[in-house]
Enzyme design. Structure first.
Site, short mmCIF file in Angstrom:
data_model
loop_
_atom_site.label_atom_id
_atom_site.label_comp_id
_atom_site.label_asym_id
_atom_site.label_seq_id
_atom_site.Cartn_x
_atom_site.Cartn_y
_atom_site.Cartn_z
N LYS A 228 56.97 25.92 -18.70
CA LYS A 228 56.33 27.21 -18.98
C LYS A 228 55.95 27.22 -20.46
O LYS A 228 56.81 27.36 -21.32
CB LYS A 228 57.25 28.39 -18.66
N ARG A 233 47.57 32.64 -21.61
CA ARG A 233 47.12 32.35 -20.25
C ARG A 233 45.63 32.67 -20.15
O ARG A 233 45.15 33.69 -20.64
CB ARG A 233 47.91 33.23 -19.27
#
Length: 525
Positions: A228, A233
């Site tokens: 992660k 994003r």
């Protein structure tokens, strides 16, 4: 305004999602398409810049109410909401003005370019023509603080019910950079036309935080395990030989990352990639604070781009050669992604799939995440489609426990809205020698009962006030959790932390037991 004000009041006063959705459906049914689309825009966070500074609004409202400035400011601190304060103190309406939401938004847009004296005259005249509830709704539009506890998901559900369409279709239609001025309700939500939005993103698939042991998910071999990453994003879209870069917040950020614009000839037409924009340092992912140098830039220069390079780590391929792949299993989409990246442009990487034999090995990998500049692991079912929004079961984020430090409460400020009468926003400090130096502000993490107890302490142990802020006796210690830390010349401590929150109230510790600045500095990479 009557219909919009009534809706706002109803949404603000109920906590039941079902009742809010029903109220939205009624508004869509009873309002013009123009008003309905503006409501959707507001609920989806598409707000304009404030046409008037809040300091001027406070001044004009105090004058209109014939209150001394100090009394208006004291009322504001008690109410905790500027729109509500102005609505409450202004005198009763002298006339009546009613028009639709779309016309109000048009008027506010025209207000933006007016001289200050004209703005003042128009706003005061409007206040005199609105009843208290309508005035409150108008003030919300004026201040840009339109928050009524309605999520984008609830708004989409209401539209889907009203139009009798699938929620996923509504989500896709509302994705991207549309505006009520440039698009109509019919074209955006009912027509088969693409409305000129070929560069719009797909709704993002989001993960839930893993709160139980991973063994509860079943066999580890059924899951794709990735790092992660700590970045931004985003989706990269290639259509009509143009490259569009979207953030998760559906903000078009292509101009901030012009290096990705060079990919228009390197990726096939009709390509949509989901992934993470990360800082890049010495052939590996860099810390998030380096990426911050690239954010918010209208047009970064070559020097900045060279000093703070970025990469796009692709997690998924949502569209390939114009074909929507979201319904396929992740394992199948992964094959397409790997082939694409292998032939793709420099700067495009595929997220590493970690070879995990069992969950014990996954736990060991997770423990090394910070060494890889990662926040933890992502767990994705190999058979999962790419869903819309956050759905439990297929995707999980398994983050590391936050870093934490014991710190002393030194300043407090009242909250807003329903917390306006409580001191809930706190500043925390650590020791540097014999001095306490602030390093973080936090307002979440305590129970309601604990908040009331700390509020009572602040009121009893205040030393002095600076406007709305109180300096309190340095007696209470809290464990403060945070995700990241970086050097900062703007803070007296010399550091700033990301996403600080209160993990627990350390009633077992005295102020002198709190951590020191060198302990905090020890987290710096």
């Amino acid at each position: 305004m009557k219909r919009f004000a009534a809706l706002y009041e109803q949404l603000d006063q109920t906590q039941r999602s079902k009742e809010k959705i029903q109220a939205l459906v009624r508004f869509f049914e009873e309002s013009s398409p123009e008003d309905a689309l503006w409501l959707v825009a507001l609920l989806m966070g598409k707000r304009r810049r404030r046409p008037v500074k809040s300091s001027l609004l406070r001044q004009w409202a105090a004058e209109e109410a014939q209150l001394p400035p100090w009394l208006f400011e004291a009322s504001y601190q008690v109410a905790g909401d500027l729109a509500e304060t102005m609505a409450l103190v202004l005198p009763p309406a002298q006339g009546h003005k009613d028009q639709g939401l779309a016309q109000w938004m048009k008027d506010l847009a025209e207000l933006q370019g007016m001289p200050e004296e004209q703005k003042e005259a128009w706003i005061k005249a409007t206040w005199r023509q609105l009843e208290a509830v309508e005035r409150f709704a108008f003030n919300k539009l004026l201040t840009g603080g339109f928050r009524v506890g309605v999520s984008a998901k609830s708004a989409i559900k209401a539209i889907a019910l009203h139009l009798d369409k699938p929620e996923d279709e509504i989500s896709l239609r509302l994705a991207g950079n549309w505006t009520p001025e440039a698009h109509s309700w019919a074209l955006l939500l009912e027509s088969d036309s693409d409305q000129g939005l070929k560069g719009r993103p797909y709704p993002f698939c989001l993960a839930y935080g893993l709160e139980e042991a991973p063994e509860a998910l079943g066999a580890a071999e059924d899951w794709q395990v990735e790092w992660k990453w700590d970045g931004i994003r985003g989706q990269i879209i290639v259509r009509d030989r143009e490259v569009y870069v979207w953030s998760r917040g559906e903000e078009l950020v292509s101009h901030q990352f012009p290096e990705f614009g060079l990919w228009k000839d390197a990726l096939p037409e009709g390509t949509v990639l989901d992934g993470e924009i990360v800082a890049w340092e010495k052939e590996e992912v860099g810390p998030f604070h380096q990426l911050q140098h690239r954010l918010g830039r209208k047009k970064p220069g070559q020097k900045l781009m060279k000093e703070y390079p970025v990469r796009f780590i692709a997690y998924d391929v949502l569209e390939w050669q114009g074909k929507d792949l979201r319904g396929q299993a992740l394992a199948e989409r992964r094959k397409v992604l790997e082939a694409l990246v292998q032939e793709g442009p420099p700067g495009l990487l595929a997220s590493e799939v970690l070879p995990i034999k069992d969950w014990n090995e996954a736990k060991a990998r997770r423990a090394t995440a910070r060494e890889h500049k990662a926040e933890g692991l992502m767990l994705k079912s190999k058979q999962s489609p790419y869903r819309v929004g956050r759905k439990k079961g297929d995707w999980w984020k398994w983050k590391l426990d936050p870093r934490s430090i014991d710190a002393v409460l030194i300043y407090a400020q009242r909250g807003h809205g329903r917390r306006a009468n409580l001191y809930t926003d706190f500043t925390f400090a650590v020791w540097r020698g014999e001095e306490l130096v602030p390093f973080a502000k936090a307002y979440s993490g305590l129970t309601d009962e604990e908040m009331k107890q700390v509020d009572a302490f602040v009121k009893k142990h205040s030393l002095e006030s600076f406007g709305p802020v109180r300096r309190v006796e340095p007696l209470l210690v809290f464990e403060i959790g945070f995700e990241g830390i970086q050097p900062s010349s703007r803070h007296k401590s010399g550091v700033s932390v990301r996403f600080p929150r209160m993990l627990r109230w350390r009633q077992d510790k005295k102020a002198e037991d709190a951590n020191r600045l060198e302990d905090l500095m020890g987290f710096l990479e």
